[in-house]
Structures are given as C-alpha cells and as structure tokens.
Design an enzyme around this catalytic site. Sequence first.
Site, PDB file in Angstrom:
ATOM      1  CB  SER B 151      -0.913  -0.061   1.189  1.00 46.33           C
ATOM      2  OG  SER B 151      -1.844   0.833   1.030  1.00 46.33           O
ATOM      3  NE  ARG B 220      -8.313   2.165  10.842  1.00 43.70           N
ATOM      4  CZ  ARG B 220      -7.242   1.856  10.199  1.00 43.70           C
ATOM      5  NH1 ARG B 220      -6.932   2.695   9.184  1.00 43.70           N
ATOM      6  NH2 ARG B 220      -6.360   0.659  10.392  1.00 43.70           N
ATOM      7  CG  ASP B 315      -6.174  -4.207  -3.333  1.00 43.47           C
ATOM      8  OD1 ASP B 315      -6.943  -3.127  -3.116  1.00 43.47           O
ATOM      9  OD2 ASP B 315      -5.065  -4.265  -3.005  1.00 43.47           O
ATOM     10  CG  HIS B 348      -5.610  -2.424   0.260  1.00 37.32           C
ATOM     11  ND1 HIS B 348      -4.601  -2.573  -0.698  1.00 37.32           N
ATOM     12  CD2 HIS B 348      -5.099  -1.393   1.163  1.00 37.32           C
ATOM     13  CE1 HIS B 348      -3.564  -1.573  -0.446  1.00 37.32           C
ATOM     14  NE2 HIS B 348      -3.985  -1.066   0.844  1.00 37.32           N
ATOM     15  CG  ASP B 349      -7.512  -5.418   5.387  1.00 38.34           C
ATOM     16  OD1 ASP B 349      -6.461  -4.280   5.451  1.00 38.34           O
ATOM     17  OD2 ASP B 349      -8.578  -5.201   6.241  1.00 38.34           O
TER      18      ASP B 349
END
Lengths: 209, 374
Positions: B151, B220, B315, B348-349
């Site tokens: 990232s 967040r 992602d 994405h994680d």
Amino acid sequence: MTTTATPEKTFIRQLLGRTDYALISELVEPGSSVLDLGCGDGELLAWLAENKQVTARGVEISPARVQRSIAQGLSVYQGDIDAGLADYPDQCFDFVILSQTLQEARHPLRVLREMLRVGRRAIVAFPNFGHWTMRVSMLLTGRAPKTRLFPHEWHSSPNIHFLTIQDFEDLAAAEDFIVERRMYLRGDRRLRLLPNLLAEVAVYMVRKK
Amino acid sequence: MLINLGMTVSIQLAHFDSLPLDCGETLAPVTVAYETYGTLNSRHSNAILIEHAFSGDAHAAGISQETGKPGWWDNMIGPHKAFDTNRYFVVCSNVLAGCRGTTGPGSINPATGKPYGSSFPFVTVQDMARLQKKLIDHLGIERLLSVSGGSMGGMQVLHWAVEYPDAVVSAIPIASTYRHSAQQIAFNEVGRMAIMSDPDWKGGDYYDSEPPARGLSVARMVGHITYMSDDSMREKFGRRQRPKDELGNGFSVDFEVENYLRYRGGEFVNRFDANSYLYITKAMDNFDLTAGCGSLGAALARSKARFLVISFTSDWLYPSYQSQEIVRALRGYNRDVAYCELDSNYGHDAFLIEVGEQTELVKHFLANTYKKAA
C-alpha cells in the site's frame, strides 16, 4: 575404441524429460538473454540460467506456475503471451522461446512477429498436426483426430490452431523469416526424411531478414 | 499445538539535527522511531527495509516490550518466515508525520514548547524516504538487500528504488501504485473531511483539549470498508444482527458490520492522531513517481533494482491494474521484474492476512537476490 559411424545425434537425450528442450538448449548461446513465452514452472529457463548463464525472463499465464517459477529464482511475470510482449523494446533479447504453445495462441502470427520484434532469434517448438496418425485418424473416423500425441476431445483441447510442419514452412516463406535451423523429432530420434508425415515435434530457429 | 513465543522487541529512537523538506522548510530536530529484527552481517549486505502502510508503525514484528502486542507484519517477518530474521537484518521505522514515535504534528515544536499542530510543515512521501535514508546511513548500511512494503509502503518502496538507485538491490512493492487514482484520493478526502468537520479538530490545534475523536473514528470506518471486499464482508458479517434488548430504536447498531466498524473506529482513536491522518493521506495523494521524469518508464529506468511486484485479485482500493502499470513500465526498459497477481478474497487487507503464497514468492525472491548479490 571405435564404433560404427552413426549419423550425428540421431538419438536425442532428453533434457528435463523432454526432447524438444534438449534441442532448444543446444540452440541457446551461453551468456545470452532469453525470454521464454509460456514458461510453465520455469524448468527450462532455470536450466538455461544455471548451465548456460543466460539472463532469463519468462511469461506465464497461470499464477500457480508463476509462483513456482519465481520460487526457482526466475524473473517471471504473470501475463498472456498474446498481449504480453507489447511493452518490450525492439531487439532486447537474443532468443525468444515458444515451446509447444504456438498452437494454443489466440493470434499465432502476431505472436511470431512480436517474438522477432523483441528478439533477434525466435525458437519455436510445436507439435506437428500433419503426422500420419492424425491424417489416418481423421480419415477413418470422420471425427476430430485423437491420437497418442493429441489425446484431447475437440471441445476441451488447449490447441486452437492446428498447424503442420508444411504450414510453418509456408508461413515462414510468406513472412520472409529466415529459417536458420529446422529439426524434427519422432520420439527421441532426430528425423530427416518426410518430416511432415513422420515427425511428431518440430523445432525451428528463425530470424528476420 | 505449536506455541510461538515470538521475539520480544523494543522501540528505538534515532535523533537527527535537521531534515530539509520538499516544501522548503526544515524540521529541526527530528526523531525517528524504529525497530530491528535479526542481525546485520559483517559485510552489511543482509539489510532489508520494511515500509509500513498508512496507519502502521515501526512495530512490524515480534512482541512489543511496550505493549505486549505482535507486530503488524509478524506473519511475514521472523525466523523462517518470508523475511527470515535468521538470515536478514530487518528494519522498520515509523514514517515522518506519524504519531508512533517519529516526529509528527503531535510532537513538541522546540521553538514554542507546544505541539506543532497546524504549524507542522507539509510533508511528502519523498520527505519520509529522506528521513529513512538518514536512519539507514546512521545504522551503517550502504546498500539495502531489499525495500519492501504494501500500500503506502509500496509507494515508498518505488520512490526508494528510483531516488537511491545505488542503495537498493531489490524492491518489493505490494498492493500498491505509483500514484493515486481519483477513487483513492476521493476516499482519503472523505476521511479528511470527517476529521476537519469535527468541531474538536479546531483547525488542527487541539492538543490541549479533546481530540476530534468522532471525525477520526468516521474516517477510519470509511477506511476499513475500502480495505475489505464485498466477499470478505459477506463472509465475515453477512446480514447477521446484533442481539437486541430493545425494539424501535431505529438508529442503534443492528448489524454486526455496523458494530465492527464502530469498534474499529473507536479503537483507532486511541492509537492514532487525527493530524497525522491528514498529513499522511495528503502526502499519499500528492505522491506521483513520474513527477519530474515525464513518464513512469523514465522514472523507473533510474532504478537499478530487481523487482518483485505483487497484487491481489479482490483488492479494489489498489487494483491489480495499478501494479501491472508498474510492471509494464519496467518491461518497457527491459528491467528485471517478476510479477504475480495472487488470488484472495480479503481485498486490500490481503497483503496483511493472506500471506501463504506471498511468503513463498518473497522468500525465494529474496534468497535468489541475496545469492546473486553475494
């Protein structure tokens, strides 16, 4: 000790279980730069890097096989050979190898032209659909040929372009490719007579005029 | 059962007199918080710099002596792991403008004796790398065997490879990009607006009062949605509901996913500074590897590193096409690049969670790079 004279290298010792690899490996010059299209697990490239000290690059569509290639320390990227060469500059490789994949390419002529754009020489190994067993199979059964070499059903075959040795010769002539080497295999024997009828696999090295 | 007791690690601090910034200002003095794992060999040839993602910190691996928690990439860094600390010396530092030990907007400005707040200078990804370079020099490392990160970490990896070509033997950008797309900037802007709309933000000078917790927590929550995928959210939460003790309370937490996001948002407030959120996301949005080079290829051509580029199928925040742009540009200059798109549902994680195949790729790539460099 003397032996009776035999024709040069009639029997081909397999390399990594394959006779076409043995022929390809002889064509590749030590220390050269090589791009292998459809490099699988990278076994040929790894051998060439180890034994011929080539700068090795590969393209492979299957992520699992890309991983295994990278695990061998190879710089392989996941991509499609039909589209994958466009980014490379002209003439940046000494050899571009396409082994047993031409018949699976969506646009084989485009692939061949691209190979000779990015590489000085193209080494192409392909199965010969002109082999007599194919001809007989089709003639006698009236169905898409199935033989020991081509065991697939028509609908599940990876092969989408059926070419013979003569077809490749015609194309090379039409495209003005210079054929530097042509080698034919039947099993583990080099073949010189009636290749289009008797050869199972052909290995060509071509370059542009 | 295999019990991994892990290695206990402690945060370290390095202080430097000053750091010139791209904006023209100079930070003086500047502190960088970092951790190291493994041992630097006598030839200093086994050092790897790990770059953390946006909300990460220097605690990448092992068990923190300070918090007792495992590092954010503990599944990738350690003995026999992808970044094998039996073989390599691994360094990870908190980024400039961060809030986990490295100088940032919450640090005391020596000129005033108060936290910088809104007077903290505008920083760039390049500034972050410049500070890391100081740290690497300070540790006596001339050449890094590898620079790696996912990232935002990957963006720093790319900048390192281009800006310090002689110091980077290999580069491993994961789930990353050479510049943000409109969608990535858009999500960051939503996060920033949530913070700046919170009255507690007070233009950035809130350190003597309540922090803008509501804004930061909403920011967040948005972030977490973008880190997951439709599939992973369906698997993790579906439409599962919270047990209800009262009916008719229309805007209570009904669904597990709501509960999760609120929990994550609330938890983030305890460990992250709202101003760091603003400064770092802005630095990411402004980052463009092609700046001053004309094209991506021209930029990457300055690098001498071999590359391993990794992306993940699900992602959608840093989609595979962005990694492929990097790979294609490298190919255009016939650079040494390996690329693989790994199959994962985690969005994405994935680079933090789905580490099995990633480990195989990184481990062998590093081993081969190490062999070649030796």
